[in-house]
Design a protein around this motif. Structure first.
Motif, PDB file in Angstrom:
ATOM      1  N   UNK A 100      39.463  47.617  24.399  1.00 22.64           N
ATOM      2  CA  UNK A 100      38.324  46.838  24.879  1.00 22.64           C
ATOM      3  C   UNK A 100      38.634  45.341  24.872  1.00 22.64           C
ATOM      4  N   UNK A 101      39.273  44.891  23.800  1.00 19.63           N
ATOM      5  CA  UNK A 101      39.606  43.463  23.684  1.00 19.63           C
ATOM      6  C   UNK A 101      40.581  43.061  24.787  1.00 19.63           C
ATOM      7  N   UNK A 102      41.589  43.876  25.008  1.00 17.48           N
ATOM      8  CA  UNK A 102      42.560  43.560  26.055  1.00 17.48           C
ATOM      9  C   UNK A 102      41.893  43.519  27.427  1.00 17.48           C
ATOM     10  N   UNK A 103      40.991  44.467  27.685  1.00 15.23           N
ATOM     11  CA  UNK A 103      40.283  44.486  28.967  1.00 15.23           C
ATOM     12  C   UNK A 103      39.392  43.256  29.117  1.00 15.23           C
ATOM     13  N   UNK A 104      38.709  42.888  28.029  1.00 17.88           N
ATOM     14  CA  UNK A 104      37.837  41.718  28.075  1.00 17.88           C
ATOM     15  C   UNK A 104      38.641  40.446  28.310  1.00 17.88           C
ATOM     16  N   UNK A 105      39.809  40.351  27.680  1.00 23.31           N
ATOM     17  CA  UNK A 105      40.643  39.171  27.877  1.00 23.31           C
ATOM     18  C   UNK A 105      41.116  39.087  29.329  1.00 23.31           C
ATOM     19  N   UNK A 106      41.524  40.217  29.916  1.00 23.66           N
ATOM     20  CA  UNK A 106      41.931  40.213  31.318  1.00 23.66           C
ATOM     21  C   UNK A 106      40.764  39.813  32.217  1.00 23.66           C
ATOM     22  N   UNK A 107      39.551  40.253  31.850  1.00 25.92           N
ATOM     23  CA  UNK A 107      38.382  39.835  32.609  1.00 25.92           C
ATOM     24  C   UNK A 107      38.147  38.339  32.520  1.00 25.92           C
ATOM     25  N   UNK A 108      38.400  37.777  31.348  1.00 27.17           N
ATOM     26  CA  UNK A 108      38.222  36.340  31.176  1.00 27.17           C
ATOM     27  C   UNK A 108      39.274  35.556  31.959  1.00 27.17           C
ATOM     28  N   UNK A 109      40.497  36.048  31.966  1.00 29.64           N
ATOM     29  CA  UNK A 109      41.549  35.391  32.755  1.00 29.64           C
ATOM     30  C   UNK A 109      41.178  35.412  34.236  1.00 29.64           C
ATOM     31  N   UNK A 110      40.634  36.540  34.697  1.00 29.21           N
ATOM     32  CA  UNK A 110      40.206  36.621  36.091  1.00 29.21           C
ATOM     33  C   UNK A 110      39.043  35.675  36.366  1.00 29.21           C
ATOM     34  N   UNK A 111      38.137  35.536  35.393  1.00 30.69           N
ATOM     35  CA  UNK A 111      37.034  34.590  35.545  1.00 30.69           C
ATOM     36  C   UNK A 111      37.561  33.168  35.671  1.00 30.69           C
ATOM     37  N   UNK A 112      38.594  32.835  34.908  1.00 34.19           N
ATOM     38  CA  UNK A 112      39.225  31.518  35.048  1.00 34.19           C
ATOM     39  C   UNK A 112      39.743  31.322  36.471  1.00 34.19           C
ATOM     40  N   UNK A 113      40.422  32.339  36.983  1.00 36.32           N
ATOM     41  CA  UNK A 113      41.004  32.233  38.321  1.00 36.32           C
ATOM     42  C   UNK A 113      39.925  32.011  39.371  1.00 36.32           C
ATOM     43  N   UNK A 114      38.786  32.674  39.197  1.00 36.44           N
ATOM     44  CA  UNK A 114      37.732  32.594  40.201  1.00 36.44           C
ATOM     45  C   UNK A 114      36.881  31.343  40.086  1.00 36.44           C
ATOM     46  N   UNK A 115      36.774  30.755  38.891  1.00 29.41           N
ATOM     47  CA  UNK A 115      35.830  29.654  38.711  1.00 29.41           C
ATOM     48  C   UNK A 115      36.470  28.293  38.476  1.00 29.41           C
ATOM     49  N   UNK A 116      37.701  28.228  38.010  1.00 25.92           N
ATOM     50  CA  UNK A 116      38.353  26.924  37.902  1.00 25.92           C
ATOM     51  C   UNK A 116      38.632  26.400  39.307  1.00 25.92           C
ATOM     52  N   UNK A 117      38.352  25.129  39.576  1.00 27.32           N
ATOM     53  CA  UNK A 117      38.490  24.598  40.936  1.00 27.32           C
ATOM     54  C   UNK A 117      39.855  24.859  41.565  1.00 27.32           C
ATOM     55  N   UNK A 118      40.912  24.801  40.768  1.00 25.96           N
ATOM     56  CA  UNK A 118      42.252  25.010  41.313  1.00 25.96           C
ATOM     57  C   UNK A 118      42.771  26.421  41.073  1.00 25.96           C
ATOM     58  N   UNK A 119      41.898  27.304  40.582  1.00 27.40           N
ATOM     59  CA  UNK A 119      42.306  28.674  40.333  1.00 27.40           C
ATOM     60  C   UNK A 119      43.228  28.848  39.139  1.00 27.40           C
ATOM     61  N   UNK A 120      43.307  27.840  38.275  1.00 27.71           N
ATOM     62  CA  UNK A 120      44.218  27.899  37.124  1.00 27.71           C
ATOM     63  C   UNK A 120      43.731  28.932  36.102  1.00 27.71           C
ATOM     64  N   UNK A 121      44.666  29.685  35.558  1.00 31.62           N
ATOM     65  CA  UNK A 121      44.343  30.666  34.523  1.00 31.62           C
ATOM     66  C   UNK A 121      44.858  30.249  33.146  1.00 31.62           C
ATOM     67  N   UNK A 122      45.501  29.089  33.080  1.00 32.81           N
ATOM     68  CA  UNK A 122      46.096  28.667  31.804  1.00 32.81           C
ATOM     69  C   UNK A 122      45.204  27.709  31.029  1.00 32.81           C
ATOM     70  N   UNK A 123      43.976  27.528  31.474  1.00 29.72           N
ATOM     71  CA  UNK A 123      43.050  26.702  30.701  1.00 29.72           C
ATOM     72  C   UNK A 123      41.637  27.270  30.832  1.00 29.72           C
ATOM     73  N   UNK A 124      40.778  27.032  29.838  1.00 29.81           N
ATOM     74  CA  UNK A 124      39.432  27.609  29.821  1.00 29.81           C
ATOM     75  C   UNK A 124      38.585  27.197  31.014  1.00 29.81           C
ATOM     76  N   UNK A 125      37.628  28.065  31.330  1.00 28.58           N
ATOM     77  CA  UNK A 125      36.703  27.809  32.432  1.00 28.58           C
ATOM     78  C   UNK A 125      35.352  27.360  31.871  1.00 28.58           C
ATOM     79  N   UNK A 126      34.393  27.142  32.770  1.00 25.07           N
ATOM     80  CA  UNK A 126      33.102  26.610  32.332  1.00 25.07           C
ATOM     81  C   UNK A 126      32.364  27.587  31.426  1.00 25.07           C
ATOM     82  N   UNK A 127      32.509  28.904  31.651  1.00 18.91           N
ATOM     83  CA  UNK A 127      31.842  29.867  30.766  1.00 18.91           C
ATOM     84  C   UNK A 127      32.335  29.711  29.334  1.00 18.91           C
ATOM     85  N   UNK A 128      33.629  29.528  29.155  1.00 21.19           N
ATOM     86  CA  UNK A 128      34.179  29.362  27.815  1.00 21.19           C
ATOM     87  C   UNK A 128      33.650  28.090  27.155  1.00 21.19           C
ATOM     88  N   UNK A 129      33.447  27.052  27.953  1.00 21.02           N
ATOM     89  CA  UNK A 129      32.976  25.783  27.393  1.00 21.02           C
ATOM     90  C   UNK A 129      31.529  25.860  26.925  1.00 21.02           C
TER      91      UNK A 129
END
Length: 210
Positions: A100-129
């Motif tokens: 479950x944790x691994x799946x949730x983390x992959x979901x969060x990485x995908x959320x970063x890709x979709x919501x960070x303006x440049x599609x970056x997955x190596x830094x937190x997105x607005x939901x994390x903030x």
């Protein structure tokens, strides 16, 4: 203006084919999306369902309130998921929890890709903030760190008075440094500090912006 999709319909939308917008779901879910103007039924056999332009916009927008749904429904089966922040009432993790944790983390990485303006997955997105404690805890647990729980010691993530910062405690200096390294790899910046009153060492961690 169409009504917002339900959580179950949102999962169907998120799982649509990224190119064609083809949908898979129950008849009720698909009919509900059609009723909301977010999907249409193709007139030719096999009469598959596809996202409408409005449906595509919903999928691409990933509104802020949907951020938690992405992370929470990323666990197998779409069940409720909550990051473990470390506490005396938390149970030890089993094999299903690891998945479950691994799946949730992959979901969060995908959320970063979709919501960070440049599609970056190596830094937190607005939901994390806006969910600092849970976001930091998920990064730690996904990397294999053990949260504190019943009869065991481990990391603890807590709120702080500082904006966009959490405190991370660990059993010893080595574990604390390991937590810092994990958070930095996950796009956070972390510094080690000492509490003036208790002399306990802890990390002050915040999401990296660039």
């Amino acid at each position: 203006m169409s009504r917002s999709p339900t959580a179950a319909q949102r999962r169907v939308i998120d799982a649509a084919d990224p190119v064609t917008g083809r949908l898979r779901g129950t008849e009720a879910q698909l009919a509900g999306l059609v009723a909301r103007g977010l999907a249409f039924r193709h007139p030719r056999p096999p009469h598959d369902h596809f996202l409408t332009p409005a449906g595509h916009r919903v999928r691409e927008a990933v509104p802020e309130e949907g951020g938690e749904a992405v992370v929470r429904s990323a666990a197998a089966g779409g069940g409720v998921f909550a990051a473990r922040v470390g506490g005396d009432d938390e149970e030890a993790a089993g094999p299903s929890r690891v998945r479950e944790v691994n799946s949730a983390w992959q979901g969060l990485v995908e959320l970063r890709r979709m919501t960070n303006p440049d599609g970056a997955t190596d830094r937190p997105c607005s939901w994390e903030r806006t969910h600092l404690v849970r976001a930091a805890a998920l990064a730690l647990e996904a990397a294999g760190h053990r949260p504190a729980g019943r009869g065991s010691d481990g990391y603890r993530v807590r709120e702080t008075p500082q904006p966009e910062a959490v405190a991370v405690y660990a059993p010893d200096g080595e574990a604390l440094r390991a937590c810092a390294a994990t958070l930095e790899r996950a796009g956070w910046q972390a510094g080690e500090y000492t509490e003036p009153r208790t002399r306990a060492r802890y990390l002050l961690a915040s999401p990296r912006r660039a």
